[in-house]
Design a protein around this motif. Structure first.
Motif, mmCIF file in Angstrom:
data_model
loop_
_atom_site.group_PDB
_atom_site.id
_atom_site.type_symbol
_atom_site.label_atom_id
_atom_site.label_comp_id
_atom_site.label_asym_id
_atom_site.label_seq_id
_atom_site.Cartn_x
_atom_site.Cartn_y
_atom_site.Cartn_z
ATOM 1 N N ARG A 81 40.637 56.712 31.055
ATOM 2 C CA ARG A 81 40.013 55.592 30.346
ATOM 3 C C ARG A 81 39.829 54.415 31.304
ATOM 4 N NH1 ARG A 81 39.334 55.962 25.087
ATOM 5 N NH2 ARG A 81 39.284 53.719 24.716
ATOM 6 N N ALA A 82 38.789 53.640 31.077
ATOM 7 C CA ALA A 82 38.479 52.507 31.959
ATOM 8 C C ALA A 82 39.635 51.525 32.047
ATOM 9 C CB ALA A 82 37.209 51.808 31.484
ATOM 10 N N VAL A 83 40.311 51.253 30.934
ATOM 11 C CA VAL A 83 41.414 50.296 30.959
ATOM 12 C C VAL A 83 42.557 50.800 31.838
ATOM 13 C CG1 VAL A 83 42.632 51.102 28.866
ATOM 14 C CG2 VAL A 83 42.771 48.683 29.565
ATOM 15 N N ALA A 139 36.267 46.912 28.066
ATOM 16 C CA ALA A 139 35.927 46.084 26.907
ATOM 17 C C ALA A 139 34.990 46.839 25.974
ATOM 18 C CB ALA A 139 35.298 44.765 27.360
ATOM 19 N N ALA A 140 34.020 47.539 26.534
ATOM 20 C CA ALA A 140 33.077 48.324 25.722
ATOM 21 C C ALA A 140 33.799 49.441 24.961
ATOM 22 C CB ALA A 140 31.978 48.911 26.600
ATOM 23 N N ASP A 141 34.863 49.963 25.546
ATOM 24 C CA ASP A 141 35.671 50.992 24.880
ATOM 25 C C ASP A 141 36.549 50.404 23.768
ATOM 26 O OD1 ASP A 141 34.673 52.918 26.621
ATOM 27 O OD2 ASP A 141 36.464 52.934 27.910
ATOM 28 N N GLY A 142 36.617 49.071 23.701
ATOM 29 C CA GLY A 142 37.465 48.432 22.700
ATOM 30 C C GLY A 142 38.912 48.270 23.123
ATOM 31 N N ASP A 143 39.197 48.523 24.403
ATOM 32 C CA ASP A 143 40.574 48.429 24.893
ATOM 33 C C ASP A 143 40.955 47.037 25.391
ATOM 34 O OD1 ASP A 143 41.229 51.096 24.358
ATOM 35 O OD2 ASP A 143 40.341 51.767 26.250
#
Length: 195
Positions: A81-83, A139-143
């Motif tokens: 995941r990006a985060v 941020a786009a992933d909602g994390d």
């Protein structure tokens, strides 16, 4: 600083001395005379190893930049995941900063007065951009919190990480993993939507 014998000088030991002098005097305030005195060798001996002061600067900032960009290619920076990736990159950036402290310090102090400095600033901007893209993806992933602008978050994150060169000293206690963990906890504890 102890004076080295002429026959024991290598490009690497000369670079170590040059980085120390550049950080103490500033690149613009350092002359070849300063470097030769600090190294305990003649100016002509320096020219045996490098074309001049700017080549030493290029080698020094390249060392820091190469280490930082290598982080972006590590498995933890490219998978998951990006985060998690941006946290990994942040942690590893702190570890690189500590491991290469004099070189990263010099990199963060270049101002763009020479071709090498302008090149280094452009490379720094590229590194920052890649990390900013990871923050945007998280941020786009909602994390990451939606109420914090990612450009601002990027600047604050790098401000915190880069400030380490001003106060961190290896003998000040704590290892680089503890320091990296603290930075990640402080930064992402406030940025994550769920910890």
């Amino acid at each position: 600083m102890t004076t080295a014998r002429r026959d024991t000088y290598t490009p690497e030991t000369l670079l170590t001395v040059a980085v120390q002098v550049f950080n103490e005097r500033g690149y613009d305030g350092t002359s070849m005379e300063h470097l030769s005195k600090a190294a305990g060798i003649s100016k002509s001996s320096i020219y045996h190893h490098v074309a001049g002061k700017e080549e030493l600067l290029r080698r020094a900032v390249s060392r820091a930049l190469d280490a930082l960009f290598a982080v972006l290619e590590e498995p933890g920076a490219v998978r998951g995941r990006a985060v998690d990736r941006v946290e990994y990159v942040t942690r590893r950036t702190v570890e690189v900063l500590v491991a290469e402290l004099p070189y990263v310090t010099l990199l963060l102090r270049v101002r763009g007065n020479t071709r090498t400095e302008r090149w280094a600033l452009e490379r720094r901007r590229e590194f920052d951009h890649q990390v900013a893209e990871l923050l945007k993806a998280a941020a786009a992933d909602g994390d990451l919190r939606a109420d914090v602008d990612t450009r601002l978050a990027t600047r604050l994150l790098f401000g915190m990480v880069n400030s380490l060169v001003e106060w961190y000293r290896p003998h000040s206690g704590g290892d680089r993993e503890q320091l990296a963990d603290a930075v990640v906890r402080m930064a992402f504890g406030g940025l994550r939507t769920a910890v």
